[in-house]
Enzyme design. Structure first.
Site, mmCIF file in Angstrom:
data_model
loop_
_atom_site.group_PDB
_atom_site.id
_atom_site.type_symbol
_atom_site.label_atom_id
_atom_site.label_comp_id
_atom_site.label_asym_id
_atom_site.label_seq_id
_atom_site.Cartn_x
_atom_site.Cartn_y
_atom_site.Cartn_z
ATOM 1 N NE ARG A 96 -3.781 -0.540 2.000
ATOM 2 C CZ ARG A 96 -4.762 -0.466 1.102
ATOM 3 N NH1 ARG A 96 -5.085 0.682 0.555
ATOM 4 N NH2 ARG A 96 -5.442 -1.538 0.758
ATOM 5 C CG ASN A 112 9.835 -1.528 1.151
ATOM 6 O OD1 ASN A 112 9.038 -2.371 1.568
ATOM 7 N ND2 ASN A 112 9.998 -1.287 -0.145
ATOM 8 C CG HIS A 114 11.710 -3.546 -4.424
ATOM 9 N ND1 HIS A 114 10.352 -3.528 -4.671
ATOM 10 C CD2 HIS A 114 12.314 -3.583 -5.632
ATOM 11 C CE1 HIS A 114 10.156 -3.549 -5.977
ATOM 12 N NE2 HIS A 114 11.328 -3.586 -6.587
ATOM 13 C CG ASP A 150 9.217 -0.319 -4.672
ATOM 14 O OD1 ASP A 150 9.058 -0.583 -3.469
ATOM 15 O OD2 ASP A 150 8.506 -0.786 -5.568
#
Ligand code: GAR
Length: 207
Positions: A96, A112, A114, A150
């Site tokens: 999200r 994060n 990725h 990202d």
């Protein structure tokens, strides 16, 4: 063993939660500098929720559909994070887009993972795109979260060789194994203060 208290971490997921599982597994080591205190999913059926509860970790679903606005949904997520005392937020397959307000609130404290070697292949379907591009090397990245999806200063990466007969599934499986190695490593670096995001938006490695 370190005498320092472990840094409390909230993990945000949307599904399977295998990276969350890798963080929990690493945190069980007494020498690991962080502990997972809360898991939050925007999907009530996320498999990772049950897995986390199995370790006695608070795991709550906060579905987007329960809220009229993105801001109201994020306020609910914030409330759970605040109540948990988490100092670091780890996104682990949280699919999200976060608002600018949310990102600013946790600037330098939110990371994060990725499944590509960023800045190559932000977004979805990274394994098939790497194969279509003819990459000989693919991999994964842990980075600080900034407003662009990202993107954000890179903390850790691991490269994975692409085999001639790889499919998105076989390549993705090896990348996932690499993700499970680098995410705990990057979280430990941040929790120990070995890495930080500087004012000019770059990663600084200390010591
Ligand atoms: C992981 O491969 C993660 O890198 C990816 O979602 C998957 C979640 O798997 N995240 C992104 O694509 C973020 N842009 P998991 O739920 O088993 O950890």
């Amino acid at each position: 063993m370190s005498n320092k208290p472990k840094v409390p971490v909230a993990v945000l997921i949307s599904g399977r939660g295998s990276n969350m599982g890798a963080l929990i597994a690493a945190s069980l080591d007494s020498a690991f500098p962080a502990k997972i205190v809360s898991v939050i999913s925007d999907k009530p059926d996320a498999k990772g929720l049950e897995h986390a509860r199995g370790f006695g970790i608070e795991a709550v679903a906060i579905p987007r559909s329960d809220y009229d606005t993105k801001a109201a949904h994020e306020a609910a997520v914030n409330a759970v994070i605040a109540a948990s005392g988490a100092q670091i937020i780890a996104l682990a397959g949280y699919m999200r887009l976060l608002s600018s307000d949310f990102v600013q609130r946790y600037s330098g404290r939110m990371i994060n993972i990725h499944p590509s070697l960023l800045p190559a292949f932000p977004g979805l379907a990274t394994h098939s795109r790497a194969l279509a591009a003819g990459c000989r090397v693919h991999g994964c990245t842990v980075h600080f979260v900034t407003e662009a999806m990202d993107e954000g200063p890179i903390i850790e990466q691991e490269a994975v060789r692409v085999a001639h007969d790889d499919t998105p599934e076989t390549l993705g499986q090896r990348v996932l194994e690499a993700e499970h190695r680098i995410y705990p490593k990057a979280l430990a670096m941040l929790a120990r203060g070995d890495v930080r995001m500087s004012g000019d938006g770059r990663t600084r490695f200390e010591g």
